[in-house]
Structures are given as structure tokens and as C-alpha cells.
Design a protein around this motif. Structure first.
Motif, mmCIF file in Angstrom:
data_model
loop_
_atom_site.group_PDB
_atom_site.id
_atom_site.type_symbol
_atom_site.label_atom_id
_atom_site.label_comp_id
_atom_site.label_asym_id
_atom_site.label_seq_id
_atom_site.Cartn_x
_atom_site.Cartn_y
_atom_site.Cartn_z
ATOM 1 N N GLU A 142 0.825 -1.201 0.000
ATOM 2 C CA GLU A 142 0.000 0.000 0.000
ATOM 3 C C GLU A 142 0.863 1.256 0.000
ATOM 4 O O GLU A 142 0.577 2.230 -0.708
ATOM 5 C CB GLU A 142 -0.916 0.004 1.220
ATOM 6 C CG GLU A 142 -2.012 -1.058 1.195
ATOM 7 C CD GLU A 142 -2.834 -1.043 2.466
ATOM 8 O OE1 GLU A 142 -2.627 -0.137 3.303
ATOM 9 O OE2 GLU A 142 -3.682 -1.936 2.627
ATOM 10 N N MET A 143 1.923 1.243 0.811
ATOM 11 C CA MET A 143 2.796 2.410 0.895
ATOM 12 C C MET A 143 3.586 2.620 -0.395
ATOM 13 O O MET A 143 3.773 3.754 -0.843
ATOM 14 C CB MET A 143 3.749 2.265 2.086
ATOM 15 C CG MET A 143 3.102 2.452 3.440
ATOM 16 S SD MET A 143 2.373 4.106 3.653
ATOM 17 C CE MET A 143 0.652 3.774 3.219
ATOM 18 N N LEU A 144 4.046 1.543 -0.990
ATOM 19 C CA LEU A 144 4.760 1.657 -2.268
ATOM 20 C C LEU A 144 3.856 2.265 -3.335
ATOM 21 O O LEU A 144 4.286 3.106 -4.131
ATOM 22 C CB LEU A 144 5.261 0.281 -2.715
ATOM 23 C CG LEU A 144 6.447 -0.295 -1.928
ATOM 24 C CD1 LEU A 144 6.663 -1.754 -2.301
ATOM 25 C CD2 LEU A 144 7.719 0.510 -2.192
ATOM 26 N N GLU A 145 2.594 1.863 -3.322
ATOM 27 C CA GLU A 145 1.648 2.417 -4.292
ATOM 28 C C GLU A 145 1.359 3.883 -3.998
ATOM 29 O O GLU A 145 1.300 4.709 -4.915
ATOM 30 C CB GLU A 145 0.353 1.617 -4.258
ATOM 31 C CG GLU A 145 -0.676 2.079 -5.288
ATOM 32 C CD GLU A 145 -1.931 1.236 -5.295
ATOM 33 O OE1 GLU A 145 -2.863 1.556 -6.058
ATOM 34 O OE2 GLU A 145 -2.003 0.254 -4.522
ATOM 35 N N LEU A 146 1.196 4.208 -2.714
ATOM 36 C CA LEU A 146 0.902 5.586 -2.337
ATOM 37 C C LEU A 146 1.974 6.547 -2.829
ATOM 38 O O LEU A 146 1.661 7.624 -3.348
ATOM 39 C CB LEU A 146 0.775 5.695 -0.813
ATOM 40 C CG LEU A 146 0.663 7.118 -0.245
ATOM 41 C CD1 LEU A 146 -0.629 7.786 -0.699
ATOM 42 C CD2 LEU A 146 0.745 7.099 1.276
ATOM 43 N N VAL A 147 3.240 6.173 -2.681
ATOM 44 C CA VAL A 147 4.332 7.083 -3.051
ATOM 45 C C VAL A 147 4.859 6.828 -4.462
ATOM 46 O O VAL A 147 5.883 7.383 -4.863
ATOM 47 C CB VAL A 147 5.494 6.999 -2.026
ATOM 48 C CG1 VAL A 147 5.015 7.406 -0.648
ATOM 49 C CG2 VAL A 147 6.115 5.611 -2.003
ATOM 50 N N GLY A 148 4.165 5.988 -5.221
ATOM 51 C CA GLY A 148 4.532 5.776 -6.615
ATOM 52 C C GLY A 148 5.818 5.008 -6.825
ATOM 53 O O GLY A 148 6.549 5.256 -7.790
ATOM 54 N N LEU A 149 6.092 4.038 -5.949
ATOM 55 C CA LEU A 149 7.336 3.267 -6.065
ATOM 56 C C LEU A 149 7.088 1.775 -6.276
ATOM 57 O O LEU A 149 8.000 0.972 -6.107
ATOM 58 C CB LEU A 149 8.196 3.460 -4.811
ATOM 59 C CG LEU A 149 8.832 4.834 -4.616
ATOM 60 C CD1 LEU A 149 9.595 4.884 -3.298
ATOM 61 C CD2 LEU A 149 9.749 5.194 -5.775
ATOM 62 N N THR A 150 5.877 1.410 -6.675
ATOM 63 C CA THR A 150 5.564 -0.010 -6.878
ATOM 64 C C THR A 150 6.522 -0.652 -7.860
ATOM 65 O O THR A 150 7.016 -1.774 -7.632
ATOM 66 C CB THR A 150 4.114 -0.177 -7.373
ATOM 67 O OG1 THR A 150 3.222 0.390 -6.402
ATOM 68 C CG2 THR A 150 3.773 -1.641 -7.557
ATOM 69 N N GLU A 151 6.821 0.049 -8.950
ATOM 70 C CA GLU A 151 7.712 -0.510 -9.974
ATOM 71 C C GLU A 151 9.171 -0.516 -9.522
ATOM 72 O O GLU A 151 10.012 -1.158 -10.171
ATOM 73 C CB GLU A 151 7.569 0.276 -11.276
ATOM 74 C CG GLU A 151 6.180 0.148 -11.913
ATOM 75 C CD GLU A 151 6.082 0.903 -13.220
ATOM 76 O OE1 GLU A 151 7.084 1.556 -13.601
ATOM 77 O OE2 GLU A 151 5.020 0.831 -13.855
ATOM 78 N N LYS A 152 9.483 0.203 -8.442
ATOM 79 C CA LYS A 152 10.853 0.256 -7.922
ATOM 80 C C LYS A 152 11.011 -0.594 -6.663
ATOM 81 O O LYS A 152 12.022 -0.487 -5.976
ATOM 82 C CB LYS A 152 11.232 1.710 -7.606
ATOM 83 C CG LYS A 152 11.239 2.627 -8.818
ATOM 84 C CD LYS A 152 12.372 2.283 -9.781
ATOM 85 C CE LYS A 152 12.428 3.246 -10.935
ATOM 86 N NZ LYS A 152 13.533 2.938 -11.877
ATOM 87 N N ALA A 153 10.033 -1.451 -6.384
ATOM 88 C CA ALA A 153 10.047 -2.220 -5.134
ATOM 89 C C ALA A 153 11.303 -3.055 -4.984
ATOM 90 O O ALA A 153 11.827 -3.231 -3.875
ATOM 91 C CB ALA A 153 8.803 -3.111 -5.062
ATOM 92 N N SER A 154 11.822 -3.602 -6.087
ATOM 93 C CA SER A 154 12.997 -4.489 -6.037
ATOM 94 C C SER A 154 14.306 -3.758 -6.305
ATOM 95 O O SER A 154 15.357 -4.390 -6.430
ATOM 96 C CB SER A 154 12.821 -5.629 -7.044
ATOM 97 O OG SER A 154 11.661 -6.383 -6.757
ATOM 98 N N THR A 155 14.241 -2.431 -6.376
ATOM 99 C CA THR A 155 15.433 -1.637 -6.663
ATOM 100 C C THR A 155 16.156 -1.282 -5.364
ATOM 101 O O THR A 155 15.527 -0.806 -4.413
ATOM 102 C CB THR A 155 15.052 -0.329 -7.385
ATOM 103 O OG1 THR A 155 14.359 -0.645 -8.589
ATOM 104 C CG2 THR A 155 16.291 0.493 -7.712
ATOM 105 N N PRO A 156 17.469 -1.512 -5.294
ATOM 106 C CA PRO A 156 18.215 -1.098 -4.098
ATOM 107 C C PRO A 156 18.092 0.400 -3.872
ATOM 108 O O PRO A 156 18.075 1.182 -4.831
ATOM 109 C CB PRO A 156 19.659 -1.487 -4.432
ATOM 110 C CG PRO A 156 19.525 -2.568 -5.463
ATOM 111 C CD PRO A 156 18.315 -2.215 -6.270
ATOM 112 N N GLU A 157 18.020 0.804 -2.614
ATOM 113 C CA GLU A 157 17.842 2.223 -2.292
ATOM 114 C C GLU A 157 18.911 3.086 -2.930
ATOM 115 O O GLU A 157 18.638 4.201 -3.386
ATOM 116 C CB GLU A 157 17.854 2.385 -0.769
ATOM 117 C CG GLU A 157 17.796 3.816 -0.270
ATOM 118 C CD GLU A 157 19.186 4.438 -0.130
ATOM 119 O OE1 GLU A 157 19.298 5.663 -0.288
ATOM 120 O OE2 GLU A 157 20.134 3.692 0.135
#
Length: 298
Positions: free
Chosen positions: A112-127
Motif C-alpha cells: 500500500e505504501m509503495l503504491e501511495l508514493v509511486g514506487l511499486t515498480e521500484k520495489a525491487s530496486t536497491p535504495e
């Protein structure tokens, strides 16, 4: 009442970082603390969060005293600091899972938080491989992962490019739409004018003015500037238009100042001189300049 700050003071040696600051924030309100670097914004926010003890004054946060460190408040507040530190080598999703585990948050909340901040597609990306704007959005998601009642954000859009700033505005609007109280600092006056329900303008550790952005601008009673291409109208004719306070011309523009723009615009329309015309009304920056008598420094 979500937050009540009463006459807080903080000094560092001879420096009065915060000098008698008082304000309240209602539940569900988006409250901005504005001011240039060194104005005392961050120190004020840290005292409100319970990270620092003021030398004088008091704070009540969600009906509790945040200092000494109040463990009952921790699940109810979210904090995003100016400088965010993430766990090395973890992906965006893993960062959120780790923060969530500290509060016993269930795994579905991470998505939910990844979707809220628009990072769903970056979920597997290292910070470390996220852009500056993406990193800021991840930092906000970490502050929200446990669904706090009030969120403190310290200059969340600092050092972002214009597009990243606009994207983050959408995130902040969505946070407020979910019923959260937001207290944030910024030195971007245009941003606060768009986002905030109320603002407090600070400088030298003191609040210079506090109200809704629209009321602060309206109370200034500043002139409206009508800007034309140079040579559009002779300067003496521009000054003779009804309602004109002043007019001056440079190599790049003819600027007419007025507190009654309607008759000025009507007269310009009668002369067929509206092409390329711009109208600039007062902004929060004009309020700041009026209050301090000097240029705003970021």
C-alpha cells in the motif's frame, strides 16, 4: 487539537535558535512552517516531535507531553528528517518491511505504501539506485508505514528538481486526503501557498506571521503588476490609464502597478494591447519581503 506549541525557546550559546514560538495545529490540518535556512524551522519541529527539550516553554502532542521521550506517542507519529539514512543494500520493499517490523505492521501495508508514493515498480530496486525524488518518497513511506495520526516532514522537497517536487506534492495531498495531520517545513513559499491550510512564516527564531496563505496575501494589500512587452504603450499613456499607481519600462518589459486591476485591463483591452500580457498578483514571497524588508534567502 493535534499539536499545541506554547512559547518554546532554544538557545545554542549566544544563538537564539527559537525565541518564543507558539502555534496550534488542528487534526487533519496541513500546517507549514516557512522560512529561510537558519530561521529555526528544524529546531522547532524537533522540539514538537520530542527529539529536543526546549530551554523554556511546553508542547502537547496528541494530548501527551512528547518530552521526555514518550513511548506511547511513537506509534502515533511519523517523522521524516532532513537527512534520511537507509539500511545498506536493501531494496525499497525491504526498507519498508524493516521499518514496518519495528511496529508490528502486517506485510500488506508495504504494498500500500509503495503504491501511495509511486514506487511499486521500484520495489525491487536497491535504495542506492533510486533517484533523489524516489529516495524522498521512500523516506515518507517509511514515516507512514505504521499509519500514524500526525506526520512531521522536514523540507521533504529540498534539492529536488521541479518535476520531482510536483510529484511529491501529489503524495502529500493524498496523505492529507487520508485524514492525516501534516506539519512540515520548507523554504519554498510557492509550494506552501499551494499545499498548506495555514502557514507560519519564521525568521531569526521567531514567527513573523501566521494565517492561511490567501489571508496573508490579501492582508498585505500589495499591488497587482500588469506586465506588457516593451513599447506596447508609451510610458506616459501607461501612467495615465485609470487605476494605475505606477508604471516603469525596461528593455524587457513595461510593468504597470495597480491596486484596482479591472479598469486597467479594461483600458488596455480598448486599446487592443492584451497580446502577451501577464498579470502577477501578490504571493507569500511578497508577504515575506514586506515582513522582513530584505530578500528571501533559500
Amino acid at each position: 487539537m493535534a499539536l499545541a506549541v506554547d512559547d518554546i525557546h532554544m538557545t545554542y550559546g549566544e544563538l537564539k535558535a527559537v525565541n518564543g514560538v507558539s502555534f496550534t495545529v488542528e487534526e487533519g490540518e496541513f500546517f507549514g512552517i516557512l522560512g529561510p535556512n537558519g530561521a529555526g524551522k528544524t529546531t522547532t519541529l524537533e522540539i514538537a516531535e520530542g527529539l529536543r527539550e526546549p530551554v523554556k516553554g511546553s508542547v502537547e502532542l496528541l494530548g501527551e507531553k512528547p518530552w521526555p521521550r514518550n513511548l506511547k506517542l511513537l506509534p502515533r507519529i511519523g517523522v521524516q528528517l532532513q537527512a534520511s539514512a537507509f539500511f545498506e543494500k536493501l531494496t525499497a520493499r525491504e526498507q519498508l518491511e524493516t521499518f514496518g517490523a519495528l511496529y508490528g505492521v502486517k506485510s500488506h501495508r508495504v504494498g500500500e505504501m509503495l503504491e501511495l508514493v509511486g514506487l511499486t515498480e521500484k520495489a525491487s530496486t536497491p535504495e542506492a539506485k533510486l533517484s533523489g525524488g524516489q529516495r524522498q518518497r521512500l523516506s515518507i513511506a517509511c514515516a507512514l508505514i505504521h499509519d500514524p495520526d500526525i506526520v512531521f516532514l522536514d523540507e521533504p522537497t529540498a534539492a529536488l528538481d521541479p518535476q520531482a517536487r510536483r510529484n511529491l506534492w501529489d503524495v502529500l495531498r493524498e496523505i492529507q486526503a487520508r485524514g492525516k495531520t501534516i506539519v512540515y517545513t520548507t523554504h519554498y513559499l510557492d509550494e506552501a501557498e499551494i499545499l498548506c491550510d495555514r502557514v507560519a512564516i519564521m525568521d531569526h527564531g521567531e514567527i513573523l506571521a501566521m494565517d492561511t496563505p490567501a489571508r496573508l496575501v490579501r492582508d498585505l494589500n500589495a499591488a497587482t503588476h500588469v506586465i506588457l512587452e516593451p513599447g506596447t504603450l508609451p510610458l506616459d499613456q501607461a501612467r495615465a490609464l485609470p487605476g494605475v499607481d505606477e508604471a516603469h519600462e525596461t528593455d524587457v518589459s513595461l510593468t504597470i502597478s495597480t491596486r484596482t486591476p479591472a479598469p486597467v485591463l479594461s483600458a488596455l483591452a480598448d486599446r487592443g494591447t492584451l497580446d502577451g500580457l501577464q498579470v502577477r498578483t501578490a504571493t507569500l514571497e511578497d508577504v515575506f519581503l514586506e515582513l522582513t524588508g530584505r530578500e528571501y534567502r533559500a
